[in-house]
Design a protein around this motif. Structure first.
Motif, PDB file in Angstrom:
ATOM      1  N   ALA A  80       0.817  -1.216   0.000  1.00 21.89           N
ATOM      2  CA  ALA A  80       0.000   0.000   0.000  1.00 21.89           C
ATOM      3  C   ALA A  80       0.850   1.265   0.000  1.00 21.89           C
ATOM      4  O   ALA A  80       0.354   2.339  -0.343  1.00 21.89           O
ATOM      5  CB  ALA A  80      -0.926   0.012   1.215  1.00 21.89           C
ATOM      6  N   LYS A  81       2.110   1.145   0.364  1.00 21.11           N
ATOM      7  CA  LYS A  81       2.966   2.319   0.537  1.00 21.11           C
ATOM      8  C   LYS A  81       3.983   2.500  -0.583  1.00 21.11           C
ATOM      9  O   LYS A  81       4.571   3.569  -0.713  1.00 21.11           O
ATOM     10  CB  LYS A  81       3.685   2.235   1.884  1.00 21.11           C
ATOM     11  N   SER A  82       4.209   1.447  -1.350  1.00 21.83           N
ATOM     12  CA  SER A  82       5.237   1.510  -2.390  1.00 21.83           C
ATOM     13  C   SER A  82       4.760   0.798  -3.650  1.00 21.83           C
ATOM     14  O   SER A  82       4.606  -0.418  -3.670  1.00 21.83           O
ATOM     15  CB  SER A  82       6.540   0.858  -1.894  1.00 21.83           C
ATOM     16  N   THR A  83       4.556   1.578  -4.711  1.00 23.64           N
ATOM     17  CA  THR A  83       4.190   0.994  -5.999  1.00 23.64           C
ATOM     18  C   THR A  83       5.328   0.135  -6.541  1.00 23.64           C
ATOM     19  O   THR A  83       5.096  -0.912  -7.155  1.00 23.64           O
ATOM     20  CB  THR A  83       3.847   2.101  -7.010  1.00 23.64           C
ATOM     21  N   VAL A  84       6.558   0.565  -6.298  1.00 26.97           N
ATOM     22  CA  VAL A  84       7.710  -0.218  -6.739  1.00 26.97           C
ATOM     23  C   VAL A  84       7.691  -1.596  -6.089  1.00 26.97           C
ATOM     24  O   VAL A  84       7.935  -2.613  -6.753  1.00 26.97           O
ATOM     25  CB  VAL A  84       9.027   0.523  -6.422  1.00 26.97           C
ATOM     26  N   PHE A  85       7.386  -1.633  -4.788  1.00 26.66           N
ATOM     27  CA  PHE A  85       7.310  -2.925  -4.121  1.00 26.66           C
ATOM     28  C   PHE A  85       6.214  -3.794  -4.725  1.00 26.66           C
ATOM     29  O   PHE A  85       6.430  -4.946  -5.068  1.00 26.66           O
ATOM     30  CB  PHE A  85       7.058  -2.761  -2.620  1.00 26.66           C
ATOM     31  N   THR A  91       7.056  -9.142  -7.405  1.00 25.93           N
ATOM     32  CA  THR A  91       6.974 -10.037  -8.560  1.00 25.93           C
ATOM     33  C   THR A  91       8.332 -10.280  -9.213  1.00 25.93           C
ATOM     34  O   THR A  91       8.400 -10.739 -10.355  1.00 25.93           O
ATOM     35  CB  THR A  91       6.014  -9.450  -9.608  1.00 25.93           C
ATOM     36  N   HIS A  92       9.406  -9.972  -8.513  1.00 24.88           N
ATOM     37  CA  HIS A  92      10.751 -10.069  -9.083  1.00 24.88           C
ATOM     38  C   HIS A  92      10.999 -11.480  -9.637  1.00 24.88           C
ATOM     39  O   HIS A  92      10.664 -12.481  -8.993  1.00 24.88           O
ATOM     40  CB  HIS A  92      11.790  -9.748  -8.005  1.00 24.88           C
ATOM     41  N   PRO A  93      11.582 -11.594 -10.825  1.00 18.55           N
ATOM     42  CA  PRO A  93      11.802 -12.910 -11.438  1.00 18.55           C
ATOM     43  C   PRO A  93      12.593 -13.882 -10.580  1.00 18.55           C
ATOM     44  O   PRO A  93      12.347 -15.093 -10.621  1.00 18.55           O
ATOM     45  CB  PRO A  93      12.556 -12.573 -12.726  1.00 18.55           C
ATOM     46  N   ILE A  94      13.542 -13.382  -9.795  1.00 17.25           N
ATOM     47  CA  ILE A  94      14.302 -14.306  -8.936  1.00 17.25           C
ATOM     48  C   ILE A  94      13.423 -14.863  -7.832  1.00 17.25           C
ATOM     49  O   ILE A  94      13.445 -16.069  -7.546  1.00 17.25           O
ATOM     50  CB  ILE A  94      15.553 -13.607  -8.375  1.00 17.25           C
ATOM     51  N   TYR A  95      12.598 -14.014  -7.212  1.00 15.66           N
ATOM     52  CA  TYR A  95      11.677 -14.531  -6.204  1.00 15.66           C
ATOM     53  C   TYR A  95      10.690 -15.522  -6.825  1.00 15.66           C
ATOM     54  O   TYR A  95      10.401 -16.570  -6.248  1.00 15.66           O
ATOM     55  CB  TYR A  95      10.920 -13.387  -5.534  1.00 15.66           C
ATOM     56  N   GLU A 248      -0.891 -10.359 -11.486  1.00 19.02           N
ATOM     57  CA  GLU A 248       0.145 -11.127 -10.798  1.00 19.02           C
ATOM     58  C   GLU A 248       0.307 -10.638  -9.362  1.00 19.02           C
ATOM     59  O   GLU A 248       0.412 -11.439  -8.419  1.00 19.02           O
ATOM     60  CB  GLU A 248       1.468 -11.010 -11.551  1.00 19.02           C
ATOM     61  N   SER A 249       0.323  -9.330  -9.176  1.00 14.62           N
ATOM     62  CA  SER A 249       0.450  -8.771  -7.829  1.00 14.62           C
ATOM     63  C   SER A 249      -0.779  -9.080  -6.996  1.00 14.62           C
ATOM     64  O   SER A 249      -0.673  -9.420  -5.810  1.00 14.62           O
ATOM     65  CB  SER A 249       0.665  -7.258  -7.906  1.00 14.62           C
ATOM     66  N   GLN A 250      -1.956  -8.971  -7.569  1.00 14.83           N
ATOM     67  CA  GLN A 250      -3.194  -9.281  -6.844  1.00 14.83           C
ATOM     68  C   GLN A 250      -3.173 -10.719  -6.330  1.00 14.83           C
ATOM     69  O   GLN A 250      -3.531 -10.982  -5.176  1.00 14.83           O
ATOM     70  CB  GLN A 250      -4.402  -9.065  -7.756  1.00 14.83           C
ATOM     71  N   ASN A 251      -2.733 -11.639  -7.168  1.00 14.93           N
ATOM     72  CA  ASN A 251      -2.676 -13.040  -6.744  1.00 14.93           C
ATOM     73  C   ASN A 251      -1.664 -13.247  -5.629  1.00 14.93           C
ATOM     74  O   ASN A 251      -1.939 -13.943  -4.639  1.00 14.93           O
ATOM     75  CB  ASN A 251      -2.341 -13.930  -7.936  1.00 14.93           C
TER      76      ASN A 251
END
Length: 285
Positions: A80-85, A91-95, A248-251
């Protein structure tokens, strides 16, 4: 003492995953590239004051308050505080690659367990050595891997400013074996690098013995989709922000259904017997 393996983010996912599975931990150098790190820190700067919160933080109970200590500034509910997050770190490919390998064999989908920034100030004491997956004490043993966790250095981590301490190989220990501080190795790393570890690996934050350094770190962990998460993501971010996020983020934030029907299981998390993410897309939520 066995040092945790170090691999660069440019190396293959197979190499990173193999190191993690063998040692229970791997340090990924440049996990967040410089551009991503800079933009993420810029968003966080408006939320962090570098002022110890102590008891005023309002932790859920006294044990948790003692665990984090009186010299830590805590920023929770990061989506909620960081759009980048929410759109790039989560959703970073390594994670995604590591979670696919480690968690997906044990669930139909995994989810964010928590995403928080721990800004540990001078005088911060060392945490006790622990396993993160101990929060699910009621899941009987033996059990599959439930969690993947990590700490990313948003500023340089040193032994003096409280770098995360970890015991490589402890994910394979007999549950009765007790760790000692001498076995824990500080994950010294530059900003942007991250230590990724299994929920069964023993670790802890170190003491900040500096006079003026705030050790800013991101704690992000994922767990199998059929467990209740430590951080209630659904109540941590307003729906108007959720609607604007990629699917992807919602899931990953837990708004989607955990659908194990194809694996001869059941489904979890429906709204009116439908997938909430589909309802969001249709403008019904």
């Amino acid at each position: 003492m066995t040092q945790p393996p170090r691999l660069h983010a440019s190396e293959s996912m197979q190499s990173i995953t193999d190191a993690l599975q063998e040692h229970g931990v791997v340090i990924v150098e440049d996990l967040l590239d410089q551009d991503l790190l800079t933009r993420f820190n810029a968003e966080l700067d408006s939320h962090l004051s570098e002022r110890a919160q102590g008891a005023e933080r309002g932790f859920v109970n006294a044990v948790v308050a003692d665990f984090f200590g009186e010299h830590t500034e805590h920023l929770a509910g990061l989506a909620a505080k960081s759009t980048v997050f929410a759109t790039e770190v989560l959703t970073h490919p390594i994670y995604r690659g590591v979670c696919d390998a480690v968690l997906l064999p044990n669930c139909a989908a995994y989810q964010l367990n928590l995403g928080q920034v721990l800004n540990r100030g001078p005088g911060g004491t060392a945490q006790y050595l622990h396993r993160d997956e101990a929060v699910w004490v009621h899941v009987p043993k033996p059990r599959p891997t439930l969690q993947l966790a990590s700490v990313v250095a948003l500023r340089d981590f040193t032994a003096e400013n409280g770098a995360t301490r970890v015991i490589p190989g402890s994910h394979l220990w007999d549950p009765q074996r007790q760790p000692t501080d001498a076995e824990a190795i500080p994950a010294v790393m530059k900003a942007g690098s991250g230590i990724i570890y299994l929920g069964s690996t023993i670790h802890a934050a170190g003491a900040n013995t500096t006079a003026d350094q705030w050790r800013r770190g991101l704690h992000i962990s994922y767990c199998v989709g059929w467990l209740r998460t430590e951080e209630n993501q659904v109540l941590s971010i307003p729906m108007e922000q959720v609607r604007a996020l990629p699917r992807e983020s919602q899931n990953l934030l837990g708004f989607g259904v955990h659908d194990a029907v194809a694996q001869r299981g059941g489904y979890l998390g429906t709204v009116d017997l439908s997938d909430p993410v589909e309802l969001i897309a249709a403008g019904k939520l």
